[in-house]
Design a protein around this motif. Structure first.
Motif, PDB file in Angstrom:
ATOM      1  N   UNK A 161      -8.602  -1.678   4.170  1.00 32.24           N
ATOM      2  CA  UNK A 161      -7.025  -1.421   5.081  1.00 32.24           C
ATOM      3  C   UNK A 161      -7.668   0.586   5.157  1.00 32.24           C
ATOM      4  N   UNK A 162      -8.129   0.799   5.964  1.00 32.81           N
ATOM      5  CA  UNK A 162      -9.079   2.346   6.151  1.00 32.81           C
ATOM      6  C   UNK A 162      -7.341   2.918   6.880  1.00 32.81           C
ATOM      7  N   UNK A 163      -6.887   2.263   7.079  1.00 41.01           N
ATOM      8  CA  UNK A 163      -6.146   3.337   8.396  1.00 41.01           C
ATOM      9  C   UNK A 163      -4.615   2.894   7.416  1.00 41.01           C
ATOM     10  N   UNK A 164      -4.080   2.456   6.727  1.00 36.56           N
ATOM     11  CA  UNK A 164      -2.633   1.701   6.301  1.00 36.56           C
ATOM     12  C   UNK A 164      -2.340   2.817   5.308  1.00 36.56           C
ATOM     13  N   UNK A 165      -3.390   4.446   4.843  1.00 39.31           N
ATOM     14  CA  UNK A 165      -2.649   5.286   4.306  1.00 39.31           C
ATOM     15  C   UNK A 165      -2.782   6.300   5.437  1.00 39.31           C
ATOM     16  N   UNK A 166      -2.182   5.967   6.433  1.00 38.51           N
ATOM     17  CA  UNK A 166      -2.726   6.952   7.339  1.00 38.51           C
ATOM     18  C   UNK A 166      -1.656   7.467   8.739  1.00 38.51           C
ATOM     19  N   UNK A 167      -1.762   8.280   8.682  1.00 37.34           N
ATOM     20  CA  UNK A 167       0.522   8.666   9.658  1.00 37.34           C
ATOM     21  C   UNK A 167      -0.669   8.201  10.671  1.00 37.34           C
ATOM     22  N   UNK A 168       0.189   7.637  12.020  1.00 40.01           N
ATOM     23  CA  UNK A 168       0.120   6.397  12.803  1.00 40.01           C
ATOM     24  C   UNK A 168      -1.054   7.557  13.864  1.00 40.01           C
ATOM     25  N   UNK A 169      -0.707   9.039  13.683  1.00 38.27           N
ATOM     26  CA  UNK A 169      -1.444   9.404  15.209  1.00 38.27           C
ATOM     27  C   UNK A 169      -2.430   9.627  14.103  1.00 38.27           C
ATOM     28  N   UNK A 170      -2.956   9.315  13.030  1.00 34.62           N
ATOM     29  CA  UNK A 170      -4.264   9.590  13.170  1.00 34.62           C
ATOM     30  C   UNK A 170      -5.756   8.437  12.989  1.00 34.62           C
ATOM     31  N   UNK A 171      -4.704   7.321  13.038  1.00 32.88           N
ATOM     32  CA  UNK A 171      -5.087   5.937  13.003  1.00 32.88           C
ATOM     33  C   UNK A 171      -5.830   5.851  14.017  1.00 32.88           C
ATOM     34  N   UNK A 172      -5.968   6.889  15.064  1.00 28.02           N
ATOM     35  CA  UNK A 172      -6.836   5.953  16.060  1.00 28.02           C
ATOM     36  C   UNK A 172      -9.072   7.178  16.475  1.00 28.02           C
ATOM     37  N   UNK A 173      -8.933   8.062  15.835  1.00 24.43           N
ATOM     38  CA  UNK A 173      -9.824   8.675  15.220  1.00 24.43           C
ATOM     39  C   UNK A 173     -10.385   7.835  14.292  1.00 24.43           C
ATOM     40  N   UNK A 174      -9.882   7.504  13.156  1.00 18.95           N
ATOM     41  CA  UNK A 174     -10.904   6.740  12.410  1.00 18.95           C
ATOM     42  C   UNK A 174     -11.093   5.526  12.499  1.00 18.95           C
ATOM     43  N   UNK A 175     -10.356   4.588  13.717  1.00 23.97           N
ATOM     44  CA  UNK A 175     -11.006   3.311  14.379  1.00 23.97           C
ATOM     45  C   UNK A 175     -11.986   3.477  15.480  1.00 23.97           C
ATOM     46  N   UNK A 176     -12.459   4.571  16.069  1.00 27.84           N
ATOM     47  CA  UNK A 176     -12.986   5.044  16.583  1.00 27.84           C
ATOM     48  C   UNK A 176     -14.105   4.841  16.354  1.00 27.84           C
ATOM     49  N   UNK A 177     -14.536   5.762  15.038  1.00 32.64           N
ATOM     50  CA  UNK A 177     -15.806   5.600  13.607  1.00 32.64           C
ATOM     51  C   UNK A 177     -16.063   4.273  13.439  1.00 32.64           C
ATOM     52  N   UNK A 178     -15.074   3.566  12.933  1.00 38.65           N
ATOM     53  CA  UNK A 178     -15.500   2.438  12.915  1.00 38.65           C
ATOM     54  C   UNK A 178     -16.052   1.104  13.672  1.00 38.65           C
ATOM     55  N   UNK A 179     -15.300   1.032  15.218  1.00 36.56           N
ATOM     56  CA  UNK A 179     -16.198   0.659  16.810  1.00 36.56           C
ATOM     57  C   UNK A 179     -17.008   1.179  16.465  1.00 36.56           C
ATOM     58  N   UNK A 180     -17.722   2.619  16.959  1.00 39.36           N
ATOM     59  CA  UNK A 180     -19.095   2.503  16.632  1.00 39.36           C
ATOM     60  C   UNK A 180     -19.755   2.309  16.369  1.00 39.36           C
TER      61      UNK A 180
END
Length: 314
Positions: A161-180
């Motif tokens: 759950x790598x984005x569960x502790x993040x503010x919604x505005x920060x989720x996209x930047x982490x998911x972009x790294x995982x997609x890469x």
């Protein structure tokens, strides 16, 4: 690459994993979804022996994890990224990425720093190398954690759950790294509540419930036509929440004038149609109503008032 057979795990006499079976091939990206408390994180933690299974078998590249003499070697093969970052607060960013390289891989500080800077650049944080974790945003901390996991040259990455502790505005930047990372062919298992990410990136999706992998399939199968009732209910409820989130945004934008026009109605229809066969019928009813109202290409004042009333209840 990974074979799991009849995996079981209980806590204080309460079964969490009852009979988990899975085969994961090299290069697969597996998203693990399901309600909270159904064993998703425990499943990942058993794979690299952060939790010791009560029974069953986990084989990674021909090595039985439960019987492995060198657990550290298993963990180096399977890097893990946690919900809450787990960075060392007394080390700067580059030090966090260097530490395990020096301690566990025996790299020189110079070689470890080169590797760390390469990875920090990859996750977009080379300019924060000398910063302390306390000065970073949640999204930045998680990207450092991903760089730290990659620094060990793992063959498999586990994301809990790598984005569960993040503010919604920060989720996209982490998911972009995982997609890469997914595009590099690395084998990954991702426990996530981000359904759009699971749909777009995964080769397969596991839905966990009742202490087992209750249903699995391709993203299109799992999100378009899940076969089992609990999967359908879960996916439907998650999709309904996404529609509600969109509606809340629209209320402050397109719907701020208190009326829904034809363009807004078409947008709502586009958002709801992919999910109309899922859940308890709420989305299906809204999609059907929108199609009927748009038959003549116009939304009357009466129709607009009716839609606004429905959306206020979502």
């Amino acid at each position: 690459m990974i074979t799991v057979s009849h995996l079981r795990k209980s806590f204080n006499g309460t079964p969490v994993l009852r009979d988990v079976n899975a085969t994961i091939a090299k290069g697969e990206i597996i998203s693990v979804i399901g309600p909270s408390g159904t064993g998703k994180s425990t499943f990942l933690r058993c794979l690299n022996r952060l939790e010791t299974p009560d029974a069953g078998s986990i084989v990674v590249d021909g090595v039985e994890v439960n019987a492995a003499a060198d657990i550290s070697a298993i963990r180096r093969k399977m890097g893990m990224v946690f919900q809450n970052f787990n960075l060392f607060g007394n080390m700067n960013v580059v030090g966090n990425v260097m530490a395990a390289q020096c301690d566990l891989l025996g790299r020189t500080p110079e070689a470890a720093r080169r590797k760390a800077m390469e990875l920090l650049d990859r996750v977009g944080l080379a300019d924060r190398a000398d910063a302390l974790p306390e000065t970073l945003s949640g999204g930045q901390k998680q990207r450092v954690a991903i760089a730290r996991a990659l620094a060990m040259d793992p063959e498999i990455l586990l994301f809990d759950e790598p984005t569960s502790a993040l503010d919604p505005t920060m989720v996209g930047e982490v998911l972009a790294v995982i997609k890469d990372l997914a595009e590099t062919g690395m084998t990954m298992l991702v426990v996530t509540h981000e359904m759009s990410f699971a749909h777009d990136v995964s080769s397969r999706v596991f839905y966990m419930d009742e202490g087992v992998i209750y249903e699995e399939g391709t993203p299109d199968e799992m999100f378009g036509s899940p076969k089992r009732p609990k999967t359908r209910d879960f996916v439907g409820q998650v999709c309904l929440k996404k529609v509600r989130d969109v509606v809340r945004v629209l209320r402050t934008g397109f719907l701020a004038d208190g009326r829904i026009d034809e363009t807004e109605a078409l947008l709502l229809l586009k958002l709801t149609e992919p999910f109309q066969d899922l859940g308890n019928g709420t989305i299906a009813g809204l999609s059907s109503l929108l199609r009927k109202m748009l038959e003549d290409g116009k939304i009357s004042d009466a129709e607009s008032c009716r839609l606004v009333g429905i959306l206020k209840k979502l």
